[in-house]
Enzyme design. Structure first.
Site, PDB file in Angstrom:
ATOM      1  N   CYS A  14       0.839  -1.210   0.000  1.00 24.90           N
ATOM      2  CA  CYS A  14       0.000   0.000   0.000  1.00 24.90           C
ATOM      3  C   CYS A  14       0.875   1.262   0.000  1.00 24.90           C
ATOM      4  O   CYS A  14       1.845   1.344   0.755  1.00 24.90           O
ATOM      5  CB  CYS A  14      -0.917  -0.012   1.223  1.00 24.90           C
ATOM      6  SG  CYS A  14      -2.032   1.404   1.238  1.00 24.90           S
TER       7      CYS A  14
ATOM      8  N   CYS B   7       0.165   4.839   6.956  1.00 21.11           N
ATOM      9  CA  CYS B   7      -0.473   4.681   8.270  1.00 21.11           C
ATOM     10  C   CYS B   7       0.530   4.006   9.223  1.00 21.11           C
ATOM     11  O   CYS B   7       0.984   2.885   8.947  1.00 21.11           O
ATOM     12  CB  CYS B   7      -1.743   3.858   8.149  1.00 21.11           C
ATOM     13  SG  CYS B   7      -2.856   4.481   6.849  1.00 21.11           S
TER      14      CYS B   7
ATOM     15  N   CYS C  65       0.387   0.276  10.327  1.00 24.99           N
ATOM     16  CA  CYS C  65      -0.056  -0.745   9.375  1.00 24.99           C
ATOM     17  C   CYS C  65       1.094  -1.536   8.746  1.00 24.99           C
ATOM     18  O   CYS C  65       1.970  -0.971   8.082  1.00 24.99           O
ATOM     19  CB  CYS C  65      -0.876  -0.094   8.273  1.00 24.99           C
ATOM     20  SG  CYS C  65      -1.496  -1.330   7.104  1.00 24.99           S
TER      21      CYS C  65
ATOM     22  N   CYS D 290     -16.484  -9.246   5.545  1.00 26.34           N
ATOM     23  CA  CYS D 290     -15.812  -7.986   5.217  1.00 26.34           C
ATOM     24  C   CYS D 290     -14.576  -8.294   4.380  1.00 26.34           C
ATOM     25  O   CYS D 290     -13.832  -9.228   4.694  1.00 26.34           O
ATOM     26  CB  CYS D 290     -15.369  -7.272   6.493  1.00 26.34           C
ATOM     27  SG  CYS D 290     -16.699  -7.100   7.681  1.00 26.34           S
TER      28      CYS D 290
ATOM     29  N   CYS E  85     -19.341  -6.151   3.456  1.00 18.17           N
ATOM     30  CA  CYS E  85     -18.655  -4.917   3.824  1.00 18.17           C
ATOM     31  C   CYS E  85     -17.329  -4.925   3.072  1.00 18.17           C
ATOM     32  O   CYS E  85     -16.718  -5.993   2.935  1.00 18.17           O
ATOM     33  CB  CYS E  85     -18.402  -4.896   5.334  1.00 18.17           C
ATOM     34  SG  CYS E  85     -17.469  -3.444   5.889  1.00 18.17           S
TER      35      CYS E  85
ATOM     36  N   CYS F 143     -19.268   1.927   8.340  1.00 20.62           N
ATOM     37  CA  CYS F 143     -18.522   1.285   9.427  1.00 20.62           C
ATOM     38  C   CYS F 143     -17.306   2.183   9.662  1.00 20.62           C
ATOM     39  O   CYS F 143     -16.464   2.325   8.771  1.00 20.62           O
ATOM     40  CB  CYS F 143     -18.092  -0.117   8.991  1.00 20.62           C
ATOM     41  SG  CYS F 143     -16.954  -0.920  10.142  1.00 20.62           S
TER      42      CYS F 143
ATOM     43  N   ARG G  37     -17.949  -2.450  17.768  1.00 15.51           N
ATOM     44  CA  ARG G  37     -17.200  -3.686  17.511  1.00 15.51           C
ATOM     45  C   ARG G  37     -15.859  -3.702  18.234  1.00 15.51           C
ATOM     46  O   ARG G  37     -15.042  -2.796  18.103  1.00 15.51           O
ATOM     47  CB  ARG G  37     -16.975  -3.891  16.015  1.00 15.51           C
ATOM     48  CG  ARG G  37     -16.186  -5.175  15.760  1.00 15.51           C
ATOM     49  CD  ARG G  37     -16.087  -5.552  14.304  1.00 15.51           C
ATOM     50  NE  ARG G  37     -17.384  -5.591  13.698  1.00 15.51           N
ATOM     51  CZ  ARG G  37     -17.688  -4.993  12.549  1.00 15.51           C
ATOM     52  NH1 ARG G  37     -16.785  -4.339  11.885  1.00 15.51           N
ATOM     53  NH2 ARG G  37     -18.901  -5.075  12.062  1.00 15.51           N
TER      54      ARG G  37
HETATM   55  S1  SF4 Z   1      -4.279   1.074   6.864  1.00 13.82           S
HETATM   56 FE1  SF4 Z   1      -2.626   0.050   5.703  1.00 13.82          FE
HETATM   57  S2  SF4 Z   1      -3.657  -0.777   3.912  1.00 13.82           S
HETATM   58 FE2  SF4 Z   1      -5.033   0.773   4.772  1.00 13.82          FE
HETATM   59  S3  SF4 Z   1      -4.502   2.682   3.743  1.00 13.82           S
HETATM   60 FE3  SF4 Z   1      -3.251   2.634   5.601  1.00 13.82          FE
HETATM   61  S4  SF4 Z   1      -1.309   1.694   4.947  1.00 13.82           S
HETATM   62 FE4  SF4 Z   1      -2.827   1.224   3.350  1.00 13.82          FE
END
Ligand code: SF4
Length: 327
Positions: free
Chosen positions: A66, A70, A73, A110, A141, A201, A273
């Protein structure tokens, strides 16, 4: 806010409000723990059967690689976490997983894809998955990143029930966690989803080094949305080696329980949740979360790429607590 002030007629427990002030939410967090849990239970029982827990299963249909950053993540390409970038799963493979989830007692399926936002050709494939999963008899979802209005409409016409897009934290702390898109981007996606008639959600993560005021700000933002999200996932950070939050300070589980209770009180009609982080949580903490008004869990051995308690362990816990899966 005094305890008496909370009992003012305008704050009757069954009333759904969108005008919660940060001061009121701060005061809820500051209540004596038994009082907070009592109020959460009172409100929970007005809106839900307290013995029922909604069960969702989450499948990563496109893992890793990705471009977003984040900080929690493991799927962000720029962190060295050992998660390999994979292609979008095939329709057949997704439907096999959905069937197994249904047989295992899930009512909602999901599907998560590690994208900044979906490309049109990918969206077509996801729409086919939504149609197939619905045909199996499950609610659907998806979480695919940012959407524009046309993409949300396209998902709605495939029959999608819910779209997950979390706010993650308070507007003030957000920039410490994500720099590749703004809080307003997130709110805009939520608007597009809601405008398309898809259920929302949306929740956040606790334990990312934020302060109490950030938990207050996150709940205040969620509770001020024009319609409360139908599902509010509250996650406890799962620390993953290689991510910037690997060494975040540990969170007191009671602070997590308080966050659940305040979400329940401020968003009385939403499914709250108990999401990521259960693998590291004691049964006692999970029981307190249910007491605090959580009435939904993710079920299955994996949450996208992080571990989750196995199905047998979950069923044993629900049995022990006298809880049952919501139909
Ligand atoms: S949470 Fe992870 S998968 Fe989702 S947008 Fe952020 S970096 Fe990408």
């Amino acid at each position: 806010m005094s305890l008496a002030a909370f009992d003012a007629p305008h704050a009757a427990p069954s009333l759904i409000r969108h005008d919660w002030t940060r001061e009121e939410i701060r005061a809820l967090f500051a209540l004596p723990f038994p009082e907070l849990i009592f109020r959460a239970q009172q409100i929970h029982r007005i809106h839900f059967d307290p013995a029922e827990v909604q069960i969702s299963t989450l499948l990563s249909i496109k893992t890793g690689g990705c471009p977003e950053d984040c900080a929690y993540c493991p799927q962000a390409a720029q962190y060295n976490t050992g998660v390999k970038a994979e292609k979008l799963m095939s329709l057949d493979a997704v439907l096999r997983e959905a069937k197994a989830a249904k047989d295992g007692g899930a009512s909602r399926f999901c599907m998560g894809a590690a994208w900044r936002s979906p490309k049109d050709r990918d969206l077509d494939k996801v729409c086919a998955m939504v149609e197939g999963v619905k045909a199996i008899g499950l609610e659907t979802c998806v979480t695919l990143g940012m959407l524009d209005g046309a993409q949300a409409q396209r998902l709605k016409s495939s029959g999608l029930d819910y779209y997950n897009h979390n706010l993650d934290t308070s507007p003030e702390y957000y920039g410490d966690i994500i720099t590749t898109r703004t809080y307003q981007d997130r709110l805009d996606t939520l608007d597009h989803v809601r405008d398309a008639g898809i259920h929302v959600c949306c929740g956040g993560i606790v334990g990312m080094g934020e302060g109490l005021e950030d938990r207050v700000g996150m709940i205040a933002t969620l509770a001020a949305l024009p319609v409360h999200p139908e599902s509010v996932p509250i996650n406890m950070l799962v620390k993953v080696e290689g991510t910037p939050l690997d060494h975040a300070a540990p969170l007191d589980p009671l602070d997590f329980v308080r966050t659940i209770a305040v979400a329940r009180i401020t968003m009385p009609g939403s499914m709250v949740r108990l999401s990521a982080g259960r693998e590291d949580m004691s049964e006692e903490t999970q029981a307190l979360c249910f007491l605090a008004g959580a009435n939904s869990i993710f079920y299955g051995p994996k949450l996208l790429t992080t571990p989750n308690p196995g199905r047998d362990r979950d069923m044993a816990l629900l049995d022990k607590l006298g809880l049952r899966a919501m139909e």
